[in-house]
Structure formats: C-alpha cells, structure tokens
Design a protein around this motif. Structure first.
Motif, PDB file in Angstrom:
ATOM      1  N   PRO A 381       0.805  -1.220   0.000  1.00 17.91           N
ATOM      2  CA  PRO A 381       0.000   0.000   0.000  1.00 17.91           C
ATOM      3  C   PRO A 381       0.840   1.274   0.000  1.00 17.91           C
ATOM      4  CG  PRO A 381      -0.904  -1.585   1.543  1.00 17.91           C
ATOM      5  CD  PRO A 381       0.431  -2.124   1.109  1.00 17.91           C
ATOM      6  N   THR A 382       1.953   1.260   0.747  1.00 18.67           N
ATOM      7  CA  THR A 382       2.829   2.429   0.780  1.00 18.67           C
ATOM      8  C   THR A 382       3.488   2.634  -0.573  1.00 18.67           C
ATOM      9  OG1 THR A 382       3.268   2.018   3.127  1.00 18.67           O
ATOM     10  CG2 THR A 382       4.776   3.486   1.966  1.00 18.67           C
ATOM     11  N   LYS A 383       3.932   1.549  -1.181  1.00 23.57           N
ATOM     12  CA  LYS A 383       4.559   1.635  -2.504  1.00 23.57           C
ATOM     13  C   LYS A 383       3.578   2.194  -3.531  1.00 23.57           C
ATOM     14  CE  LYS A 383       6.483  -1.278  -6.176  1.00 23.57           C
ATOM     15  NZ  LYS A 383       6.695  -2.656  -6.649  1.00 23.57           N
ATOM     16  N   LEU A 384       2.351   1.670  -3.558  1.00 27.02           N
ATOM     17  CA  LEU A 384       1.357   2.118  -4.534  1.00 27.02           C
ATOM     18  C   LEU A 384       0.952   3.568  -4.287  1.00 27.02           C
ATOM     19  CD1 LEU A 384      -0.951  -1.039  -4.740  1.00 27.02           C
ATOM     20  CD2 LEU A 384       0.820  -0.323  -6.362  1.00 27.02           C
ATOM     21  N   ALA A 385       0.827   3.948  -2.997  1.00 23.44           N
ATOM     22  CA  ALA A 385       0.464   5.326  -2.677  1.00 23.44           C
ATOM     23  C   ALA A 385       1.556   6.291  -3.113  1.00 23.44           C
ATOM     24  CB  ALA A 385       0.203   5.457  -1.176  1.00 23.44           C
ATOM     25  N   ALA A 386       2.803   5.918  -2.861  1.00 23.87           N
ATOM     26  CA  ALA A 386       3.925   6.774  -3.265  1.00 23.87           C
ATOM     27  C   ALA A 386       3.968   6.919  -4.785  1.00 23.87           C
ATOM     28  CB  ALA A 386       5.233   6.195  -2.743  1.00 23.87           C
ATOM     29  N   GLU A 387       3.743   5.818  -5.491  1.00 16.98           N
ATOM     30  CA  GLU A 387       3.741   5.868  -6.952  1.00 16.98           C
ATOM     31  C   GLU A 387       2.608   6.758  -7.469  1.00 16.98           C
ATOM     32  OE1 GLU A 387       3.481   1.788  -8.100  1.00 16.98           O
ATOM     33  OE2 GLU A 387       5.630   1.395  -7.823  1.00 16.98           O
ATOM     34  N   ALA A 388       1.423   6.624  -6.862  1.00 15.78           N
ATOM     35  CA  ALA A 388       0.279   7.417  -7.306  1.00 15.78           C
ATOM     36  C   ALA A 388       0.503   8.904  -7.085  1.00 15.78           C
ATOM     37  CB  ALA A 388      -0.985   6.956  -6.575  1.00 15.78           C
ATOM     38  N   SER A 393      -0.597  10.575 -11.897  1.00 12.74           N
ATOM     39  CA  SER A 393      -1.931   9.997 -12.094  1.00 12.74           C
ATOM     40  C   SER A 393      -2.967  10.521 -11.110  1.00 12.74           C
ATOM     41  CB  SER A 393      -1.861   8.469 -11.964  1.00 12.74           C
ATOM     42  OG  SER A 393      -1.534   8.077 -10.645  1.00 12.74           O
ATOM     43  N   THR A 394      -2.521  11.246 -10.092  1.00 11.15           N
ATOM     44  CA  THR A 394      -3.414  11.683  -9.028  1.00 11.15           C
ATOM     45  C   THR A 394      -3.405  13.196  -8.897  1.00 11.15           C
ATOM     46  OG1 THR A 394      -3.002   9.640  -7.800  1.00 11.15           O
ATOM     47  CG2 THR A 394      -3.927  11.484  -6.562  1.00 11.15           C
ATOM     48  N   THR A 395      -4.587  13.787  -8.843  1.00 12.01           N
ATOM     49  CA  THR A 395      -4.722  15.213  -8.565  1.00 12.01           C
ATOM     50  C   THR A 395      -5.156  15.374  -7.121  1.00 12.01           C
ATOM     51  OG1 THR A 395      -5.320  15.738 -10.850  1.00 12.01           O
ATOM     52  CG2 THR A 395      -5.914  17.346  -9.164  1.00 12.01           C
ATOM     53  N   ILE A 396      -4.437  16.200  -6.378  1.00 12.79           N
ATOM     54  CA  ILE A 396      -4.724  16.419  -4.967  1.00 12.79           C
ATOM     55  C   ILE A 396      -5.472  17.740  -4.795  1.00 12.79           C
ATOM     56  CG2 ILE A 396      -3.754  16.765  -2.673  1.00 12.79           C
ATOM     57  CD1 ILE A 396      -3.380  13.937  -3.677  1.00 12.79           C
ATOM     58  N   VAL A 397      -6.643  17.661  -4.181  1.00 12.22           N
ATOM     59  CA  VAL A 397      -7.388  18.860  -3.813  1.00 12.22           C
ATOM     60  C   VAL A 397      -6.916  19.262  -2.415  1.00 12.22           C
ATOM     61  CG1 VAL A 397      -9.669  19.833  -3.350  1.00 12.22           C
ATOM     62  CG2 VAL A 397      -9.381  18.160  -5.194  1.00 12.22           C
TER      63      VAL A 397
END
Length: 451
Positions: A381-388, A393-397
């Motif tokens: 989960p940490t690896k995938l979150a860091a990659e995202a 691929s991810t926009t942060i509001v």
C-alpha cells in the motif's frame, strides 16, 4: 502529483477562540516542559541538558519514538529527551491549553492540519534558517515541504519539518472478492458494485464500513471529490468553496446512502480505531483508511487476504483525492533550549531515523533517501500510494489547513450534522450548504486580513 490550492499567501493571522479557564488549570497542574505561553521568545540554550518531546500520536507510535530517542541519546550523550505520549484525539486541545496557560514542551509533533492554529497564536519557532543550514536541506520531499509552508498561516515560513505523508487507501478483502467473482475496486463504479454484492445482512456480512464518528468529514470529502472529479477546493474567485457544487452534492447523496444498506449500523459512531478493529475481525469487504493501519491488517488477516490500493478513479479514469495532512516536528518558541530541540528534529528526520519511523507507521517518508529503502517495496500500500503521488496519475485537492477555523469547522461543527445525513435527518445539500457557508466566511475573513 498535481496540487490545486488557491488562496492568498501573505499577511497576518487570526487568533483562535480562547481556551476555557478550567482546561488551562487542568493541564497546567500536570504539564511537562517549560512554563512558556504564547508569545514567549524562549532561548537558544546550551544545546545540552534535558528537553521535553510531546508525541502527537502517543500509544500508537510510542515504541518507535522511544527507539529513536534511545538512538539520539547515544549519539548525543549530553542531551536527554523526556518523552510524553499524548493520544492524537487529545493533542490539539493539550497544546492550545498549554499555549494559554504555560507548560509547552521544547519540541513536539505538529501536522499540517493543526499548524495554522498553533502558528496563529505565535507558539512556534520559524525553522527556515536552521533548516537551510542543516544536513536536511535538499534531502526532503519538496511537495511535503510546500504543504507545510502553505499550511503555516500565510507567511510561507517553515514552522514544522515534515516527517511523513499518510495517504488515503482503499483496503479490500481479496478472499471475499475472489469468492464473489468481483473485479478489483479500482473505479467508483466497481466500488459500489462490490459494496452491494458483498452484503448479506442476514449473515452479518457487509460490503463496506463507513466512518460516521470522529474524523468522518475528511473521508466524506475524499469520496465526494473522487466521484465528482472537481479538482479545486475553491472556485476561480478564491472566495467560494466547491464543497456544495451540485456534482459534490450528488456524490455525497450516493455515498451516504450506503449507510445501513451495505454497512453495519454501528458505523454511525465509529472513529478510525473502532472501524479498523471491526474490519479486521469481521466479514466486511472494504474499508477506507490511511496507510497507518496497514500493519494492523497484516497482524489480523495476513498478507494474502487483503490489498491496499489508491482511491478509486472517477470521471475519465482520473483519480482525485483530498489532501491528507503531512505530519512533522516543530520547536515551540517558548523553549529554553532551542538548539537541543533542533538537534533532536534533525536526527529524527535523518535518513535512518525517518526510514525506521515510517516503516513502523507504514507511511511515506519525507526524506528522499528513506523513500528509496527496501522496505517500501515490501509494504505494497505504501509503494502504490507513493507511486500514485509521484507518477502524475493523481490530482490532490488541497484542503484549507491554513484557515485557523479549519479543524473546528471540519470536526466539532459538522461531524454531528454528517451523522444526521447518514440517518436521513438532514439532506446532503443542506449539510454541504451549511459547511460551505462556514468555509466561505472563514475564507473571506482570511483574504481580508491577508490580501
């Protein structure tokens, strides 16, 4: 990672509501550390002797902090660190009370969500000069540093050195999904499909557990913006929030309708600890939480019965998430030994210590070298979150942590109203209009003071 955050960036701060006298007296009687209050300038000190450290997640992170403190004291035998663990639910009120009545520590955990309120009371030491001259300069994640500076209250100073990011994760039971022949819930459509198909109330089986107790608003906002695809918390004027945009209203209506239909009734009052424990011990298909609970799931379920993936994608296969607070460490301005307090921060956020702490917490390290360590690839989960976060691929509001009223508005003022929405006693539109009105008022006042 794309960051969307519109706000003013210069000027003064607004003072939060005064702390009740009874609370001041209660903490003053038991406080550790110096006797400083808001506005005290403290001293550099000798760089030796005892300093007091307040952990903002006491109990959960006590063991790893004690290991780091032991390592620090071995490397700095002329400094002793007195550890005080404070539960995360109590931390802000403890600090606010000590700011008014005395008893602040030398150093403490201060995440982005609390930063503006403490800085507005002139309780934190600006760390820009120390950081610029330290071994940490050029070694920390720039996005986390930017988030901390933005959250500090408008002057773009560094009041807290980032230690970690704890992103939202969708945990799902792979064994239950396989048995039901369901696809991985990588989109919101697949999420809703799975929530329904995995529910059998007669057998006490549910597709999802929804957070209705403490901390519910941030999770609801994540679900809203993720489904609507709206990528900014404020409209183009910078004065009006998008929380009550019709697309967000529709998204919240759909999300809140899950309660008691595909979730346990107990969810109405569940905070994260109860929600996590319920998921780990029961037969529930999915759980939204952050990286911090990963090790709990491993202990309860093993690594073969669940996965933790980034939040589902929405319109156009785009992933939109609201910001999760970056955690960090601050020196309190009233400290009588700022030099020793800074030495502790510099050690705690160094490569080795930062890696140890984040491996224990399952969070994303702020130190760029720690983020490359081998354990990252083993904690999926940490690896995938860091990659995202890093692959675009991810926009942060970005949530408006810089507003001194943010915590009150997003917690005490509106968590009871969200429970009314779940129970059907308040419409999603009425709830979001109320929230928007409070946020717009706070933003207008902020802009008038910082324009």
């Amino acid at each position: 990672m794309k960051i969307n955050n519109r706000r003013s960036s210069t000027g003064g701060r607004r003072m939060p509501t005064a702390v009740a006298l009874s609370a001041v007296l209660a903490l003053t009687a038991t406080a550790c550390g110096d006797s400083g209050t808001s506005g005290d300038t403290g001293n550099e000190g000798s760089g030796t002797g005892e300093i007091v450290f307040w952990d903002n997640n006491g109990g959960v992170r006590t063991d790893i902090w004690k290991k780091i403190i032991t390592d620090f004291e071995k490397a700095n035998p002329d400094i002793k660190v007195k550890y005080v663990g404070i539960p995360s639910t109590d931390y802000q009120s403890k600090v606010d009370t000590a700011i008014q009545g005395g008893g602040l520590p030398d150093v403490g955990g201060v995440g982005a969500a609390m930063l503006a309120g403490f800085a507005a009371q002139d309780a934190l030491e600006p760390l820009d000069d120390r950081f610029g001259k330290s071994s940490l300069n050029g070694k920390l994640n720039e996005n986390m540093l930017t988030s901390m500076k933005a959250a500090g209250g408008g002057d773009e100073k560094l009041y807290s050195v980032p230690t970690s990011a704890n992103n939202g994760v969708l945990y799902y039971r792979t064994d239950l999904f396989d048995k039901a022949g369901l696809d991985e819930p990588v989109t919101w459509d697949k999420f809703y499909e799975a929530a329904e198909k995995l529910t059998n109330t007669g057998k006490n089986e549910f597709g999802y557990t929804i957070r209705g107790g403490a901390g519910s608003i941030a999770q609801a906002l994540d679900a809203m913006y993720g489904q609507s695809g709206i990528t900014s918390f404020w409209d183009s004027s910078g004065e009006k929030t998008t929380v009550n945009d019709p697309k967000n209203v529709e998204a919240l209506e759909k999300y809140a309708a899950l309660y008691k239909k595909v979730t346990p009734a107990a969810d109405l009052n569940n905070d994260f600890t109860k929600m996590v424990a319920q998921w780990d011990s029961g037969t529930i298909g999915m759980l939204n939480h952050n990286l911090g609970s990963y090790q709990d799931h491993v202990k309860a379920l093993g690594v073969d019965k669940f996965r933790g993936i980034p939040q589902p994608t929405g319109p156009g296969d785009k992933r939109v998430q609201v910001s999760n607070p970056v955690d960090g460490l601050s020196v309190f301005k009233s400290s009588e030994n700022k030099e020793a307090a800074w030495k502790f921060i510099e050690f705690a956020v160094s490569h080795e210590s930062n890696s140890k702490w984040n491996e224990s917490a399952g969070a994303i390290p702020s130190h760029t070298e720690a983020a490359k360590d081998a354990w990252i690839s083993k904690a999926e989960p940490t690896k995938l979150a860091a990659e995202a976060l890093n692959d675009g691929s991810t926009t942060i509001v970005q949530l408006p942590y810089y507003l001194p009223d943010w915590n009150a508005v997003s917690k005490a003022d509106n968590e009871p109203n969200f429970q009314k929405v779940l129970n059907g006693d308040m419409s999603a539109k009425e709830f979001l209009d109320t929230l928007a009105g409070q946020l717009n008022e706070a933003q207008t006042e902020w802009n008038s003071r910082n324009g």
